[in-house]
Design a protein around this motif. Structure first.
Motif, PDB file in Angstrom:
ATOM      1  N   SER A 378       0.840  -1.188   0.000  1.00  0.00           N
ATOM      2  CA  SER A 378       0.000   0.000   0.000  1.00  0.00           C
ATOM      3  C   SER A 378       0.875   1.237   0.000  1.00  0.00           C
ATOM      4  O   SER A 378       1.890   1.282   0.708  1.00  0.00           O
ATOM      5  CB  SER A 378      -0.927   0.013   1.218  1.00  0.00           C
ATOM      6  N   LYS A 380       0.810   5.690   0.022  1.00  0.00           N
ATOM      7  CA  LYS A 380       0.018   6.884   0.290  1.00  0.00           C
ATOM      8  C   LYS A 380       0.177   7.841  -0.885  1.00  0.00           C
ATOM      9  O   LYS A 380       1.284   8.231  -1.228  1.00  0.00           O
ATOM     10  CB  LYS A 380       0.459   7.552   1.589  1.00  0.00           C
ATOM     11  N   ASP A 393      -4.835   5.991   0.515  1.00  0.00           N
ATOM     12  CA  ASP A 393      -3.969   4.808   0.449  1.00  0.00           C
ATOM     13  C   ASP A 393      -4.432   3.909  -0.689  1.00  0.00           C
ATOM     14  O   ASP A 393      -5.631   3.603  -0.803  1.00  0.00           O
ATOM     15  CB  ASP A 393      -4.016   4.029   1.766  1.00  0.00           C
TER      16      ASP A 393
END
Length: 402
Positions: A378, A380, A393
């Motif tokens: 993941s 940002k 995210d």
């Protein structure tokens, strides 16, 4: 009497030595005369070739002989693009089937090197931009013989491709060396077909100028920067057509695949001796994936984007409503349904400026940051929508699109 005898012995030895020395000197002089250019009986201004035979067996010459038989020319044939004549043909009732548009034309030429022969098949590594868009691939060997090649897989990101040919036709193969073991100043040779197959198996010599340079990579079709590559820099001459050929060390091992050259700086200043090759360790990793899977899977956001600087300043302000401080980033052109970006709320016309806190100046840096992660990670994402900054995210998904 003993003293007299000794004296006579000395005199006799000296005379014999003088005679032998004279004979030897005469032989040497005669030999030198035979090898020299004696114009005493020739017409003034004429000359002749010396018959002295000089034998040279250099290390790089041996390296060339070890690899050159495996170096090939790769011809890219494509269907011709329609032009104004196609419109005339249609107006006068000439169908496309009756025109020459179904024939193939030579689109481009490059180089390649045979690295494997196994199970009746030969395998050639070359550049992706050499084979891009090909409807047919023709491989020409050092002796001029030709075979048809089958494209196994390509990778735009690393600019690599693998071609398969009939193994019974393979004249020779070359092996890969460890590019981690190279050093600046090491001698190298580049082998390929500069300006096409008319100059096949040309060789140039130089040194490794840098073990590692970071350069921008371009899309073969659009010319837009799509990422950054870590490459070997060399001053061995690399010209158009050398692409896909091997960069070879003194042991006759491939330590890189020639990919590009820098002909001028950003301000237009002409430069010489700046060629780049994809390191062999990266080459081996990618071609093994291409042979096994036909494509390389990488992490992706699930979007299509363009560099923000391709959007006019007026549209940046009026349409995208970006603050004047935002001048770099990528504009989201589309978001694929069912992707992680779609699930995370990213929309068309969003402008991405950061990934995990790192600035995104364009598609090249976006890819660099994304490819530094693994599928399933993941990240940002910071982006602007209607002038307002947002963060979300996004879980990276697998993609085979380059």
């Amino acid at each position: 009497m003993e003293k007299n005898n000794s004296l006579w012995k000395i005199i006799i030895v000296a005379l014999v030595s003088a005679v032998i020395g004279g004979v030897v000197s005469g032989v040497v002089v005669s030999k030198m005369n035979a090898n020299s250019t004696d114009d005493s009986t020739a017409k003034s201004g004429t000359t002749k070739v010396s018959n002295v035979n000089v034998k040279s067996n250099t290390q790089m010459g041996s390296a060339f002989k070890k690899v050159s038989g495996a170096v090939v020319s790769v011809i890219n044939y494509q269907k011709p693009t329609k032009n104004s004549n196609d419109l005339l043909d249609s107006l006068f009732g000439n169908s496309e089937q009756n025109s020459s548009s179904n024939s193939l034309e030579k689109y481009g030429e490059g180089s390649g090197v045979i690295y494997s022969k196994k199970d009746g098949k030969g395998y050639i590594v070359t550049n992706n931009h050499v084979v891009s868009g090909a409807d047919k691939l023709e491989v020409i060997f050092k002796d001029g013989s030709k075979v048809t090649g089958k494209l196994i897989g390509t990778d735009k990101v690393t600019d690599l491709a693998v071609i398969q040919i009939d193994g019974s036709k393979v004249p020779a193969t070359a092996s890969f060396g460890n590019s981690s073991n190279i050093s600046e100043g090491d001698p190298v040779i580049a082998i390929g077909s500069p300006l096409g197959s008319d100059y096949a198996t040309s060789v140039t010599e130089g040194i490794i100028s840098s073990k590692s340079r970071t350069v921008a990579t371009q899309d073969a079709t659009t010319g837009q920067d799509i990422g950054q590559a870590n490459v070997i820099q060399t001053d061995a001459a690399i010209n158009q057509g050398n692409s896909g050929g091997p960069l070879v060390n003194a042991s006759g091992q491939i330590i890189g695949i020639n990919s590009m050259k820098l002909a001028s700086s950003g301000d237009g200043t002409a430069v010489e001796g700046m060629g780049f090759a994809i390191p062999s360790n990266e080459v081996v990793k990618i071609i093994n994936v291409l042979v096994n899977d036909g494509k390389v899977k990488r992490p992706s956001l699930g979007i299509k984007a363009i560099d923000l600087d391709q959007v006019s300043s007026a549209d940046q302000s009026a349409t995208l409503k970006l603050p004047s401080s935002v001048t770099k980033g990528v504009l989201v052109a589309s978001v694929s349904k069912g992707t992680s970006a779609n699930a995370a709320g990213i929309e068309k016309y969003d402008v991405i400026t950061e990934i995990d806190g790192k600035k995104v100046d364009g598609i090249a840096t976006l890819h660099t940051e994304i490819y530094a992660h693994s599928i399933g990670d993941s990240v940002k994402v910071k982006y602007y929508r209607d002038g307002k900054v947002k963060e979300t995210d996004v879980k990276l998904q697998a993609t085979t699109q380059n």
